[in-house]
Design a protein around this motif. Structure first.
Motif, PDB file in Angstrom:
ATOM      1  N   UNK A   1      15.985  78.014   4.475  1.00  0.00           N
ATOM      2  CA  UNK A   1      16.657  77.062   5.371  1.00  0.00           C
ATOM      3  C   UNK A   1      17.822  76.367   4.680  1.00  0.00           C
ATOM      4  N   UNK A   2      18.932  76.246   5.424  1.00  0.00           N
ATOM      5  CA  UNK A   2      20.128  75.650   4.831  1.00  0.00           C
ATOM      6  C   UNK A   2      20.944  74.924   5.909  1.00  0.00           C
ATOM      7  N   UNK A   3      20.363  73.821   6.472  1.00  0.00           N
ATOM      8  CA  UNK A   3      21.088  72.994   7.430  1.00  0.00           C
ATOM      9  C   UNK A   3      21.510  73.754   8.672  1.00  0.00           C
ATOM     10  N   UNK A   4      22.791  73.576   9.032  1.00  0.00           N
ATOM     11  CA  UNK A   4      23.325  74.216  10.230  1.00  0.00           C
ATOM     12  C   UNK A   4      23.367  75.725  10.151  1.00  0.00           C
ATOM     13  N   UNK A   5      23.273  76.290   8.922  1.00  0.00           N
ATOM     14  CA  UNK A   5      23.270  77.741   8.774  1.00  0.00           C
ATOM     15  C   UNK A   5      21.911  78.348   9.139  1.00  0.00           C
ATOM     16  N   UNK A   6      20.921  77.491   9.338  1.00  0.00           N
ATOM     17  CA  UNK A   6      19.593  78.008   9.611  1.00  0.00           C
ATOM     18  C   UNK A   6      19.045  78.733   8.398  1.00  0.00           C
ATOM     19  N   UNK A   7      18.248  79.780   8.630  1.00  0.00           N
ATOM     20  CA  UNK A   7      17.761  80.604   7.520  1.00  0.00           C
ATOM     21  C   UNK A   7      18.938  81.381   6.943  1.00  0.00           C
TER      22      UNK A   7
ATOM     23  N   UNK B   1      18.667  80.677  14.305  1.00  0.00           N
ATOM     24  CA  UNK B   1      18.247  79.415  13.700  1.00  0.00           C
ATOM     25  C   UNK B   1      19.470  78.569  13.326  1.00  0.00           C
ATOM     26  N   UNK B   2      19.222  77.276  13.103  1.00  0.00           N
ATOM     27  CA  UNK B   2      20.332  76.376  12.757  1.00  0.00           C
ATOM     28  C   UNK B   2      21.175  76.074  13.981  1.00  0.00           C
ATOM     29  N   UNK B   3      22.471  75.835  13.779  1.00  0.00           N
ATOM     30  CA  UNK B   3      23.399  75.525  14.872  1.00  0.00           C
ATOM     31  C   UNK B   3      23.860  76.822  15.517  1.00  0.00           C
ATOM     32  N   UNK B   4      23.000  77.366  16.359  1.00  0.00           N
ATOM     33  CA  UNK B   4      23.275  78.635  17.009  1.00  0.00           C
ATOM     34  C   UNK B   4      22.708  78.588  18.416  1.00  0.00           C
ATOM     35  N   UNK B   5      23.414  79.238  19.346  1.00  0.00           N
ATOM     36  CA  UNK B   5      22.944  79.267  20.738  1.00  0.00           C
ATOM     37  C   UNK B   5      22.445  80.640  21.146  1.00  0.00           C
ATOM     38  N   UNK B   6      22.851  81.692  20.430  1.00  0.00           N
ATOM     39  CA  UNK B   6      22.417  83.052  20.749  1.00  0.00           C
ATOM     40  C   UNK B   6      22.150  83.796  19.440  1.00  0.00           C
ATOM     41  N   UNK B   7      21.307  84.812  19.464  1.00  0.00           N
ATOM     42  CA  UNK B   7      21.039  85.578  18.245  1.00  0.00           C
ATOM     43  C   UNK B   7      22.305  86.271  17.741  1.00  0.00           C
ATOM     44  N   UNK B   8      22.607  86.102  16.477  1.00  0.00           N
ATOM     45  CA  UNK B   8      23.756  86.774  15.866  1.00  0.00           C
ATOM     46  C   UNK B   8      23.711  86.574  14.353  1.00  0.00           C
TER      47      UNK B   8
END
Length: 388
Positions: A311-317, A362-369
Motif C-alpha cells: 500500500x502506498x497512499x493514492x497509488x493503492x497497492x 485500489x487507491x485513488x482509482x475509479x476503474x480497474x487499470x
C-alpha cells in the motif's frame, strides 16, 4: 415561464382595454336608449297633437264651412283676416305633420343606433369573456411554470450540493495525490543516494583490494607464473559467463531502451498535463493508464530490484522497481500502481517479464487499470518513450 408571463401581461392589458371599451359601449347604449325614449315621447306627443287637430277639424267640418268664412265676415278686411286664419291653421297642421315625420325618422335612427350599441356591447362582452378565459388559462400556466421552476431550483440546489461534495472529494484526492507524488519522489531520491553511496563504497573497497593485491604481488614474485595461470583461467570463466547472458527470454518485443510492455493491454490515458474541468487548473498525469480487467497479470518491464511493494497512499497497492543508471547516469525506476494484489517483495531481484502483481482499482482509482510510471532520478517522464 417568462414567455407565459409576457403573454399574461398582454392578455391582462387587453382585458383592461376591453373592459374600458365595454364600459364605453354600455354608456353609448344607455345614451341610445335615452334618445329612443325621448324620440318615442316626442313621437307620442306629435301623434297626440295631430290627433287632437284631426278630431277638431273633423268635428268642425261641414259643407257650409267655407261659406261661413265668407258670409260671417262683416267687412272685406275681416274676410281677408278669416281666410288668413284658415290658411295659418292649415299650415300649422301641415308643420305638425312634418314634425311628426321628422321625430319618427329620429326615433328609427335612435333605434338603429340602440341596436348597433347592443350588438357592440354583446360583441365586447364575448371578447371580454374570451380574454378572461385566456387570462385564467395563462395564470394556470404561469403557476405550473413557477412550480416547474421551483422543482428545477430544488433539483439544481441538490445537484450543486452533490457537485460541491464531489469537488471537495476531488480536491482532497488531488492534495493526497500531490503529497504522495512528492513523498515518492523524495523516497526515490533518498534510495538513489543510498544506492550510489553503496556503489561508491564498493568501488572504494575494490580499489583498496586492488592496491593490496598489487602489494602482495610485488612481495610474492616467485608465484607470478602460477598466479598468471590462475588469472587466465578466471578470465576464460568470465567470458563464458558473459557469453551465456541472453535477452529477456519473455518472447515480447523489447524497446531500444531495453523495456517490454508490462501488461497485455493497450495504453489509454496518456502522460502529460491535464485541465481539470471542475477544479479549473492544470495538473500533471505522471504516467500512462492501461485499462484491463481486475486480476490481469502485471510483469516487470525490465530487470531490477524491488524498492517498494505494498500500500502506498493514492497509488493503492504499488510496486517500485529500480533498474540502475542509464547511459547518461540517471537512475531509472518503474512504478506500477492500483494493483489488486502484489506478488513482488521489497529487496527482491526480479527479471524482465517476471510476474509482480495483478491489475486492480485500489487507491485513488475509479476503474480497474494499471498506472505505469517511468522516472529518471525520481522525476517522471513519458513511459511511452521507453515502452514498446
Amino acid at each position: 415561464m417568462a414567455d407565459v408571463e409576457v403573454q399574461l401581461a398582454a392578455a391582462q392589458e387587453n382585458d383592461a382595454r376591453l373592459a374600458a371599451e365595454l364600459k364605453q359601449a354600455r354608456a353609448e347604449l344607455e345614451a341610445a336608449k335615452e334618445r329612443v325614449a325621448a324620440a318615442q315621447a316626442d313621437v307620442d306627443a306629435q301623434v297626440k297633437l295631430i290627433g287632437s287637430a284631426a278630431r277638431e277639424s273633423f268635428q268642425q267640418q261641414s259643407d257650409l264651412r267655407d261659406l261661413s268664412v265668407v258670409f260671417g265676415s262683416q267687412t272685406p278686411a275681416e274676410l281677408s283676416q278669416r281666410l288668413q286664419w284658415n290658411t295659418t291653421i292649415f299650415d300649422s297642421q301641415a308643420a305638425t305633420k312634418s314634425r311628426l315625420d321628422a321625430v319618427r325618422d329620429e326615433l328609427e335612427a335612435a333605434r338603429v343606433a340602440q341596436a348597433a350599441a347592443e350588438a357592440r356591447v354583446a360583441e365586447e362582452k364575448a371578447a371580454a369573456a374570451a380574454v378572461v378565459q385566456q387570462v385564467a388559462a395563462l395564470k394556470r400556466q404561469v403557476e405550473q411554470q413557477r412550480a416547474a421552476v421551483a422543482n428545477l431550483v430544488a433539483a439544481n440546489t441538490q445537484a450543486r450540493a452533490a457537485a460541491q461534495g464531489e469537488l471537495d472529494a476531488d480536491e482532497s484526492a488531488y492534495r493526497t495525490l500531490v503529497s504522495d507524488e512528492a513523498r515518492l519522489q523524495g523516497e526515490i531520491k533518498s534510495e538513489i543516494a543510498r544506492l550510489r553511496a553503496v556503489e561508491e563504497a564498493r568501488i572504494a573497497a575494490e580499489k583498496a583490494a586492488a592496491q593490496k593485491a598489487a602489494a602482495q604481488k610485488a612481495a610474492a614474485e616467485a608465484a607470478a607464473a602460477s598466479k598468471q595461470t590462475a588469472s587466465q583461467a578466471a578470465t576464460t570463466s568470465s567470458q563464458a559467463a558473459t557469453s551465456s547472458a541472453s535477452s529477456s527470454g519473455t518472447g515480447k518485443a523489447v524497446s531500444a531502451s531495453g523495456f517490454i510492455r508490462p501488461i497485455n493491454a493497450n495504453p489509454g490515458s496518456p502522460f502529460g498535463r491535464r485541465f481539470h474541468p471542475i477544479l479549473k487548473y492544470w495538473r500533471n498525469h505522471n504516467g500512462n493508464d492501461w485499462g484491463a480487467k481486475t486480476g490481469t497479470p502485471i510483469y516487470a518491464a525490465k530487470a531490477g530490484t524491488v524498492m517498494k511493494a505494498g500500500p502506498n497512499g493514492g497509488f493503492g497497492n504499488f510496486v517500485l522497481i529500480g533498474h540502475g543508471d542509464d547511459s547518461k547516469g540517471r537512475y531509472v525506476t518503474t512504478g506500477y500502481a492500483h494493483m489488486s494484489k502484489v506478488v513482488a517483495k521489497v529487496g527482491q531481484r526480479v527479471e524482465q517479464g517476471q510476474l509482480i502483481g495483478y491489475v486492480g482499482s485500489t487507491g485513488l482509482s475509479t476503474t480497474p487499470h494499471l498506472h505505469l510510471e517511468v522516472r529518471l532520478d525520481g522525476t517522471p517522464v513519458n513511459p511511452m518513450l521507453y515502452i514498446p
